[in-house]
Design an enzyme around this catalytic site. Structure first.
Site, PDB file in Angstrom:
ATOM      1  N   ARG A  85      -7.280   5.085  -0.820  1.00  0.00           N
ATOM      2  CA  ARG A  85      -7.213   4.046   0.206  1.00  0.00           C
ATOM      3  C   ARG A  85      -6.299   4.458   1.355  1.00  0.00           C
ATOM      4  NH1 ARG A  85      -3.586  -0.764  -2.629  1.00  0.00           N
ATOM      5  NH2 ARG A  85      -2.047   0.570  -3.628  1.00  0.00           N
ATOM      6  N   GLY A 118     -10.771   0.683  -1.516  1.00  0.00           N
ATOM      7  CA  GLY A 118     -10.077   1.334  -0.410  1.00  0.00           C
ATOM      8  C   GLY A 118      -9.148   0.424   0.361  1.00  0.00           C
ATOM      9  N   ARG A 168       1.876   4.417   7.569  1.00  0.00           N
ATOM     10  CA  ARG A 168       2.965   5.112   6.885  1.00  0.00           C
ATOM     11  C   ARG A 168       3.357   6.378   7.636  1.00  0.00           C
ATOM     12  NH1 ARG A 168       2.485   5.669   0.454  1.00  0.00           N
ATOM     13  NH2 ARG A 168       0.955   7.311   0.877  1.00  0.00           N
ATOM     14  N   ARG A 175       1.666  16.268  -2.544  1.00  0.00           N
ATOM     15  CA  ARG A 175       2.253  15.878  -3.826  1.00  0.00           C
ATOM     16  C   ARG A 175       2.225  17.043  -4.817  1.00  0.00           C
ATOM     17  NH1 ARG A 175       0.524  10.397  -3.574  1.00  0.00           N
ATOM     18  NH2 ARG A 175      -0.080   9.949  -1.442  1.00  0.00           N
ATOM     19  N   ASP A 244       1.121  12.794  -9.365  1.00  0.00           N
ATOM     20  CA  ASP A 244       0.489  12.614  -8.060  1.00  0.00           C
ATOM     21  C   ASP A 244       1.296  11.677  -7.169  1.00  0.00           C
ATOM     22  OD1 ASP A 244      -0.707  10.855 -10.208  1.00  0.00           O
ATOM     23  OD2 ASP A 244      -1.373   9.750  -8.430  1.00  0.00           O
ATOM     24  N   ASN A 245       2.353  11.070  -7.713  1.00  0.00           N
ATOM     25  CA  ASN A 245       3.242  10.209  -6.928  1.00  0.00           C
ATOM     26  C   ASN A 245       4.580  10.893  -6.651  1.00  0.00           C
ATOM     27  OD1 ASN A 245       1.328   8.188  -6.953  1.00  0.00           O
ATOM     28  ND2 ASN A 245       2.229   7.092  -8.667  1.00  0.00           N
ATOM     29  N   ASP A 254       4.797   6.355  -2.554  1.00  0.00           N
ATOM     30  CA  ASP A 254       3.879   5.514  -3.329  1.00  0.00           C
ATOM     31  C   ASP A 254       4.588   4.388  -4.070  1.00  0.00           C
ATOM     32  OD1 ASP A 254       1.688   6.871  -2.425  1.00  0.00           O
ATOM     33  OD2 ASP A 254       1.570   8.220  -4.126  1.00  0.00           O
TER      34      ASP A 254
END
Length: 472
Positions: A85, A118, A168, A175, A244-245, A254
């Site tokens: 998203r 998304g 953002r 990552r 992945d964060n 995140d």
């Protein structure tokens, strides 16, 4: 504002071209004036900022893409994730000379949306917008945001909510999972290209080095360890420390079911979805190490061997311990390290854990006469306090100077979940004033703000019933 598209230029192996899908009737909720100044966009009208955040207006040079990556989610490797998203518009140079990513979050479907829509909802977008600024003001590396919008677009979660979007801003959105994706799919040329990109953009002093991957792993390990140490020192839980964060630059990224600890609980779990407590507060340092191991495994094809990878990440515990010990000494007003300090800290942490003493209020009151009022077991507290007073007496500074130094590292104002919930409730009814009030308060976490004194109080009883999950 002009953008470049250095990440998009890496090609379709790294990302997919995608167009934002604007929300209906976008309404500006809040604008971060610090980021306005950083990005030199003070001449943008509110309407233009809303259009920018809604993906209706792509700045000159923008080339929207969504990034592909994989990652370990709750310890289980997922071979393909990606920006489900989020859409990277491009990069722009800030007034500080640093190149920043501009990324829309909640801008619609991407090739990586999986079964999602998304979209982002207003509550989660407010949480990320404010917490990025809260951690930045506490001196913790983090993504931030330029602005936030709400809309009339319905989004279906446990109930129907309104779609929102966030613009953002970060030095990087790459990552650990980005490296994992190319390594585990054996796209080793792409893996090497990714390392070259990160080095050229963020560590140009290594451009001609033969051991770029080793340098990057070592630096990511150090930055991650120190970031987690800063989380622990302020009593903050991330909630979803999946690989992945985790940012390759050691920045907090995140924001989902995060939370500052109220009553101190060493094993606090802030994520209602984390049934097994994998990401509990006391496990964050070890999970940071685990994620660095996952990164090391991903970079192994570019390293001299497994032994080198292990040697590099073995630095993590010392990086963490050194940073955390330094932060704790400062919180307790100590300028030097002496034998017995760790036991002194552990003793009061155990007492706070047993009584669920408010973490932030305790440290803000440390050294002041009314500190004992925070505890039920006065004898136990007084026993500890006598030891602490003897230790403080060994410091070269006066008590007034020590208390002043502690007030500069122990915040009075933190972004408590109940304060966020009040702001969210008002915003969902069209009143965004509390969002902007909180933004003002959290920007000065160490300052006395008499007009906002109640925002530093202990949380009300109902705050204990609040739950946040991965959908938050």
């Amino acid at each position: 504002m002009k953008l470049v598209h250095t990440y998009a230029d890496l090609g379709s192996t790294f990302s997919s071209h995608v167009q934002p899908q604007p929300l209906d009737t976008p309404e500006l909720v809040s604008v971060n004036q610090d980021i306005v100044q950083l990005l030199s966009c003070a001449d943008f009208s509110e309407e233009q900022l809303a259009q920018l955040c809604n993906g209706e207006m792509i700045p000159e040079g923008g080339q929207p893409v969504s990034m592909v990556y994989s990652g370990h989610q709750f310890g289980v490797y997922v071979p393909r994730l990606g920006d489900g998203r989020a859409i990277l518009l491009g990069e722009t140079e800030g007034s500080d000379g640093v190149l920043y990513d501009l990324q829309l979050k909640g801008a619609g479907l991407t090739p990586y949306s999986r079964d999602g829509d998304g979209r982002a909802v207003l509550r989660s977008t407010i949480r990320e917008y404010l917490c990025g600024e809260a951690l930045h003001s506490l001196g913790i590396p983090t993504t931030r945001a330029l602005c936030l919008i709400n809309s009339n677009t319905p989004v279906y979660r446990e109930q129907v909510e309104t779609g929102a979007a966030l613009l953002r801003v970060s030095e990087s959105h790459i990552r650990f999972g980005t490296f994992e994706y190319f390594s585990h799919t054996r796209q080793l040329d792409a893996l090497s290209q990714l390392v070259d990109y990160v080095v050229e953009r963020h560590f140009p002093e290594w451009t001609d080095a033969d051991d770029k991957a080793a340098n990057l792993l070592s630096e990511a390990t150090r930055r991650t360890a120190e970031m987690v140490a800063q989380w622990q020192a302020v009593g903050w839980c991330h909630g979803v420390m999946n690989s992945d964060n985790m940012s390759i630059l050691g920045h907090t990224i995140d924001y989902g079911p995060f939370g500052f600890i109220d009553g101190f609980n060493a094993v606090h779990i802030c994520n209602h979805s984390d049934w097994h407590g994998r990401y509990a507060f006391n496990r964050q340092p070890d999970i940071g190490y685990w994620n660095c191991s996952a990164l090391a495994s991903a970079l192994l094809p570019l390293l001299e061997g497994k032994e080198q990878a292990e040697d590099l990440i073995k630095q993590y515990p010392s990086f963490f311990s050194k940073k955390y010990a330094s932060l704790l000494r400062a919180k307790f007003g100590l300028s030097s390290s002496k034998e017995g300090d760790s036991q002194l800290f552990d003793e009061v942490f155990q007492l706070m854990h047993d009584e669920r003493t408010d973490y932030t209020i305790f440290f803000r009151a440390l050294g002041k006469p009314d500190l004992q009022d925070l505890f039920i077991d006065r004898d136990r507290f007084n026993s500890w306090s006598n030891k602490y007073e003897k230790r403080i007496a060994q410091e070269p500074s006066s008590l007034d100077e020590i208390i002043k130094s502690m007030s500069q590292v122990n915040p009075k104002y933190i972004l408590r979940n109940h304060l966020l919930q009040i702001a969210i409730n008002k915003a969902e009814n069209g009143d965004y004033s509390e969002v902007n009030k909180l933004l003002k308060i959290i920007r000065q976490p160490f300052s006395e703000q008499p007009e906002f004194e109640s925002y530093a109080d202990s949380p009300p009883d109902w705050a204990g019933d609040l739950e946040v999950s991965c959908s938050s």
